[in-house]
Design a protein around this motif. Structure first.
Motif, PDB file in Angstrom:
ATOM      1  N   VAL A   1       0.836  -1.200   0.000  1.00 25.86           N
ATOM      2  CA  VAL A   1       0.000   0.000   0.000  1.00 25.86           C
ATOM      3  C   VAL A   1       0.871   1.250   0.000  1.00 25.86           C
ATOM      4  CG1 VAL A   1      -1.776   1.269   1.254  1.00 25.86           C
ATOM      5  CG2 VAL A   1      -1.852  -1.231   1.181  1.00 25.86           C
ATOM      6  N   MET A   2       1.943   1.243   0.799  1.00 25.85           N
ATOM      7  CA  MET A   2       2.844   2.392   0.832  1.00 25.85           C
ATOM      8  C   MET A   2       3.522   2.599  -0.524  1.00 25.85           C
ATOM      9  SD  MET A   2       2.639   3.776   3.800  1.00 25.85           S
ATOM     10  CE  MET A   2       4.109   4.772   3.804  1.00 25.85           C
ATOM     11  N   PHE A   3       3.901   1.504  -1.179  1.00 28.23           N
ATOM     12  CA  PHE A   3       4.510   1.638  -2.502  1.00 28.23           C
ATOM     13  C   PHE A   3       3.510   2.183  -3.512  1.00 28.23           C
ATOM     14  CE2 PHE A   3       5.478  -0.100  -6.716  1.00 28.23           C
ATOM     15  CZ  PHE A   3       6.737   0.442  -6.911  1.00 28.23           C
ATOM     16  N   PHE A   4       2.243   1.801  -3.378  1.00 31.14           N
ATOM     17  CA  PHE A   4       1.230   2.331  -4.284  1.00 31.14           C
ATOM     18  C   PHE A   4       1.096   3.840  -4.112  1.00 31.14           C
ATOM     19  CE2 PHE A   4      -3.215   3.713  -4.719  1.00 31.14           C
ATOM     20  CZ  PHE A   4      -3.380   3.529  -6.073  1.00 31.14           C
ATOM     21  N   PHE A   5       1.079   4.310  -2.859  1.00 34.74           N
ATOM     22  CA  PHE A   5       1.016   5.760  -2.627  1.00 34.74           C
ATOM     23  C   PHE A   5       2.221   6.457  -3.248  1.00 34.74           C
ATOM     24  CE2 PHE A   5      -1.986   4.765   0.876  1.00 34.74           C
ATOM     25  CZ  PHE A   5      -2.974   5.672   0.540  1.00 34.74           C
ATOM     26  N   LEU A   6       3.393   5.846  -3.097  1.00 39.92           N
ATOM     27  CA  LEU A   6       4.599   6.458  -3.655  1.00 39.92           C
ATOM     28  C   LEU A   6       4.585   6.446  -5.175  1.00 39.92           C
ATOM     29  CD1 LEU A   6       7.367   7.721  -3.056  1.00 39.92           C
ATOM     30  CD2 LEU A   6       8.327   5.416  -3.070  1.00 39.92           C
ATOM     31  N   SER A   7       4.032   5.397  -5.774  1.00 37.71           N
ATOM     32  CA  SER A   7       4.029   5.289  -7.232  1.00 37.71           C
ATOM     33  C   SER A   7       3.171   6.366  -7.886  1.00 37.71           C
ATOM     34  CB  SER A   7       3.530   3.904  -7.656  1.00 37.71           C
ATOM     35  OG  SER A   7       2.176   3.718  -7.258  1.00 37.71           O
ATOM     36  N   THR A   8       2.185   6.880  -7.171  1.00 33.09           N
ATOM     37  CA  THR A   8       1.357   7.945  -7.749  1.00 33.09           C
ATOM     38  C   THR A   8       2.137   9.240  -7.942  1.00 33.09           C
ATOM     39  OG1 THR A   8       0.580   8.600  -5.536  1.00 33.09           O
ATOM     40  CG2 THR A   8      -0.728   6.976  -6.729  1.00 33.09           C
ATOM     41  N   LYS A   9       3.246   9.417  -7.224  1.00 33.49           N
ATOM     42  CA  LYS A   9       4.077  10.613  -7.388  1.00 33.49           C
ATOM     43  C   LYS A   9       5.092  10.462  -8.512  1.00 33.49           C
ATOM     44  CE  LYS A   9       3.759  13.641  -5.159  1.00 33.49           C
ATOM     45  NZ  LYS A   9       2.875  14.821  -5.309  1.00 33.49           N
ATOM     46  N   MET A  10       5.190   9.267  -9.106  1.00 38.56           N
ATOM     47  CA  MET A  10       6.161   9.054 -10.187  1.00 38.56           C
ATOM     48  C   MET A  10       5.655   9.557 -11.531  1.00 38.56           C
ATOM     49  SD  MET A  10       7.486   5.219  -9.176  1.00 38.56           S
ATOM     50  CE  MET A  10       8.107   4.862  -7.535  1.00 38.56           C
ATOM     51  N   LEU A  11       4.362   9.778 -11.651  1.00 37.22           N
ATOM     52  CA  LEU A  11       3.810  10.279 -12.910  1.00 37.22           C
ATOM     53  C   LEU A  11       4.120  11.763 -13.058  1.00 37.22           C
ATOM     54  CD1 LEU A  11       1.941   9.709 -15.401  1.00 37.22           C
ATOM     55  CD2 LEU A  11       0.054  10.540 -13.975  1.00 37.22           C
ATOM     56  N   PRO A  12       4.716  12.186 -14.171  1.00 37.28           N
ATOM     57  CA  PRO A  12       4.960  13.623 -14.366  1.00 37.28           C
ATOM     58  C   PRO A  12       3.643  14.397 -14.391  1.00 37.28           C
ATOM     59  CG  PRO A  12       6.231  12.316 -15.923  1.00 37.28           C
ATOM     60  CD  PRO A  12       5.291  11.366 -15.251  1.00 37.28           C
ATOM     61  N   VAL A  13       3.678  15.586 -13.827  1.00 34.78           N
ATOM     62  CA  VAL A  13       2.462  16.384 -13.739  1.00 34.78           C
ATOM     63  C   VAL A  13       1.936  16.730 -15.125  1.00 34.78           C
ATOM     64  CG1 VAL A  13       1.485  18.521 -12.838  1.00 34.78           C
ATOM     65  CG2 VAL A  13       3.217  17.297 -11.524  1.00 34.78           C
ATOM     66  N   VAL A  14       2.837  16.979 -16.053  1.00 35.90           N
ATOM     67  CA  VAL A  14       2.423  17.349 -17.407  1.00 35.90           C
ATOM     68  C   VAL A  14       1.652  16.210 -18.067  1.00 35.90           C
ATOM     69  CG1 VAL A  14       3.259  18.117 -19.658  1.00 35.90           C
ATOM     70  CG2 VAL A  14       4.405  18.889 -17.583  1.00 35.90           C
ATOM     71  N   ALA A  15       2.001  14.957 -17.730  1.00 36.54           N
ATOM     72  CA  ALA A  15       1.332  13.817 -18.364  1.00 36.54           C
ATOM     73  C   ALA A  15      -0.142  13.752 -17.992  1.00 36.54           C
ATOM     74  CB  ALA A  15       2.030  12.516 -17.964  1.00 36.54           C
ATOM     75  N   GLY A  16      -0.508  14.255 -16.815  1.00 38.16           N
ATOM     76  CA  GLY A  16      -1.903  14.233 -16.401  1.00 38.16           C
ATOM     77  C   GLY A  16      -2.652  15.513 -16.675  1.00 38.16           C
ATOM     78  N   LEU A  17      -1.997  16.471 -17.327  1.00 40.03           N
ATOM     79  CA  LEU A  17      -2.631  17.776 -17.532  1.00 40.03           C
ATOM     80  C   LEU A  17      -3.787  17.698 -18.529  1.00 40.03           C
ATOM     81  CD1 LEU A  17      -2.514  20.734 -16.773  1.00 40.03           C
ATOM     82  CD2 LEU A  17      -0.887  21.103 -18.616  1.00 40.03           C
TER      83      LEU A  17
ATOM     84  N   LEU B   1       1.319  25.136 -12.517  1.00 37.67           N
ATOM     85  CA  LEU B   1       0.977  24.565 -13.819  1.00 37.67           C
ATOM     86  C   LEU B   1      -0.524  24.336 -13.961  1.00 37.67           C
ATOM     87  CD1 LEU B   1       1.937  23.473 -16.512  1.00 37.67           C
ATOM     88  CD2 LEU B   1       2.280  21.243 -15.421  1.00 37.67           C
ATOM     89  N   PHE B   2      -1.141  23.608 -13.034  1.00 39.20           N
ATOM     90  CA  PHE B   2      -2.572  23.345 -13.115  1.00 39.20           C
ATOM     91  C   PHE B   2      -3.380  24.637 -12.997  1.00 39.20           C
ATOM     92  CE2 PHE B   2      -1.475  18.902 -12.066  1.00 39.20           C
ATOM     93  CZ  PHE B   2      -2.198  18.266 -13.054  1.00 39.20           C
ATOM     94  N   ALA B   3      -2.948  25.502 -12.090  1.00 33.79           N
ATOM     95  CA  ALA B   3      -3.674  26.764 -11.921  1.00 33.79           C
ATOM     96  C   ALA B   3      -3.577  27.631 -13.170  1.00 33.79           C
ATOM     97  CB  ALA B   3      -3.128  27.516 -10.709  1.00 33.79           C
ATOM     98  N   ARG B   4      -2.453  27.591 -13.851  1.00 25.28           N
ATOM     99  CA  ARG B   4      -2.276  28.407 -15.057  1.00 25.28           C
ATOM    100  C   ARG B   4      -3.153  27.908 -16.195  1.00 25.28           C
ATOM    101  NH1 ARG B   4      -2.396  31.776 -18.040  1.00 25.28           N
ATOM    102  NH2 ARG B   4      -0.742  33.012 -19.035  1.00 25.28           N
ATOM    103  N   VAL B   5      -3.332  26.591 -16.295  1.00 24.28           N
ATOM    104  CA  VAL B   5      -4.081  26.015 -17.412  1.00 24.28           C
ATOM    105  C   VAL B   5      -5.576  25.953 -17.117  1.00 24.28           C
ATOM    106  CG1 VAL B   5      -4.369  23.934 -18.826  1.00 24.28           C
ATOM    107  CG2 VAL B   5      -2.077  24.705 -18.188  1.00 24.28           C
ATOM    108  N   LEU B   6      -5.949  25.641 -15.883  1.00 23.33           N
ATOM    109  CA  LEU B   6      -7.341  25.356 -15.552  1.00 23.33           C
ATOM    110  C   LEU B   6      -8.115  26.552 -15.020  1.00 23.33           C
ATOM    111  CD1 LEU B   6      -6.797  21.912 -13.784  1.00 23.33           C
ATOM    112  CD2 LEU B   6      -7.436  22.329 -16.162  1.00 23.33           C
ATOM    113  N   THR B   7      -7.457  27.680 -14.799  1.00 22.68           N
ATOM    114  CA  THR B   7      -8.155  28.858 -14.284  1.00 22.68           C
ATOM    115  C   THR B   7      -8.044  29.999 -15.274  1.00 22.68           C
ATOM    116  OG1 THR B   7      -6.206  29.696 -13.088  1.00 22.68           O
ATOM    117  CG2 THR B   7      -7.646  28.154 -11.911  1.00 22.68           C
ATOM    118  N   GLY B   8      -8.931  30.960 -15.102  1.00 17.82           N
ATOM    119  CA  GLY B   8      -8.912  32.135 -15.970  1.00 17.82           C
ATOM    120  C   GLY B   8      -8.957  33.412 -15.180  1.00 17.82           C
ATOM    121  N   VAL B   9     -10.159  33.872 -14.858  1.00 16.03           N
ATOM    122  CA  VAL B   9     -10.334  35.132 -14.145  1.00 16.03           C
ATOM    123  C   VAL B   9     -10.868  34.902 -12.735  1.00 16.03           C
ATOM    124  CG1 VAL B   9     -11.494  37.364 -14.169  1.00 16.03           C
ATOM    125  CG2 VAL B   9     -10.738  36.344 -16.318  1.00 16.03           C
TER     126      VAL B   9
END
Length: 299
Positions: free
Chosen positions: A131-147, A236-244
């Motif tokens: 379970v701990m390895f699963f939690f850690l594996s979620t941080k291995m994905l680059p943020v840009v890949a999920g954008l 990154l997420f705030a720049r792409v997903l938000t506007g005004v």
């Protein structure tokens, strides 16, 4: 000549001229050099922040000089522009959006990470290491890949330019690191006090809130501060997903880089103001932060 004790056994001979735990001049000199090196390294790391603070009090022509002028006259023009003087955009909506998304996501992370860490450290579930390895594996994905998937999901659900989308994203992004940190902190909580509370009839919510949380308060403070900093600084997420409507403070800072050039003094003034909440939170929880980050380091 060997002396005898009352039991007839020979007493240990006393050595003359030998000091116990000697603090020689060489050791003191070495400690002094290490302390001096630590001060130099600390000052070097603080120089960029101090330079940014000094530049924020300069005018734009003085801030753009090369080499920079340290003795330039000081002014508050950069801060006046940041706070909307002269018809500029107001910084309060982005600051409120950043505070709202950071505080709410941190609260949700703590509410979810505390029971999870309790199950992984004190009342360990089966195959808890997996379970701990699963939690850690979620941080291995680059943020840009999920954008792109996140953007399509937000677009189809009508959550674009919505601060609640940022709360959900920041909670999911910070939850794995929070579980990892709090699992190590809760592993040092004495099991005896938990068992005593359970013998007295305390249920799981009572054990978590009134027994585990006070004992692990330094670790919880360190975890919450780190999650707050990660949420506050996310761009990154705030720049792409938000506007005004849901624009955050880091996105607001990018507005000082325009086609006309880089307004360095105004950008430094804005950066100083945006950094103040994080600095205030760090100073407020300084004792618990240091204690929490060093918890379990010495066994």
């Amino acid at each position: 000549m060997t002396t005898l004790t009352t039991a007839g056994a020979p007493a240990p001979a006393r050595s003359k001229g030998v000091r116990h735990a000697p603090h020689t001049r060489k050791a003191r000199r070495k400690a002094a050099w290490i302390g001096l090196l630590a001060w130099i390294v600390g000052i070097v790391f603080c120089v960029p922040a101090l330079w940014m603070l000094l530049t924020s009090f300069h005018s734009e022509p003085d801030a753009a000089t090369n080499p920079p002028s340290i003795a330039a006259p000081l002014t508050l023009s950069g801060y006046k522009v940041f706070f909307g003087a002269g018809g500029g955009a107001s910084p309060w909506p982005p600051l409120i959006n950043s505070a709202l998304s950071s505080v709410l996501s941190t609260a949700l992370v703590l509410a979810l990470a505390l029971p999870a860490a309790y199950a992984l450290s004190i009342k360990r579930v089966r195959k808890w290491t997996d379970v701990m390895f699963f939690f850690l594996s979620t941080k291995m994905l680059p943020v840009v890949a999920g954008l792109l998937p996140v953007y399509l999901f937000a677009k189809n659900t009508g959550l674009l330019d919505n601060v609640w989308l940022l709360v959900i994203l920041y909670t999911s992004m910070n939850l794995p690191i929070a579980v990892w940190m709090m699992q190590s902190f809760l592993a040092d909580v004495p099991v005896s006090i938990i068992e005593a509370a359970q013998v007295d009839g305390a249920r799981l919510p009572t054990v978590l809130l009134r027994v585990v949380a006070p004992v692990a308060a330094p670790g919880i403070a360190a975890t919450s501060l780190i999650c707050f900093i990660f949420s506050w600084n996310e761009l990154l997420f705030a720049r792409v997903l938000t506007g005004v409507r849901a624009e955050t403070a880091p996105v607001f800072l990018t507005g000082f880089v325009t086609s006309q050039g880089l307004f360095l003094a105004q950008l430094c003034a804005a950066s100083v103001v945006v950094s103040l909440p994080v600095l205030a939170a760090g100073f407020a929880a300084q004792d618990k932060l240091v204690q929490g980050l060093s918890l379990g380091a010495v066994k």
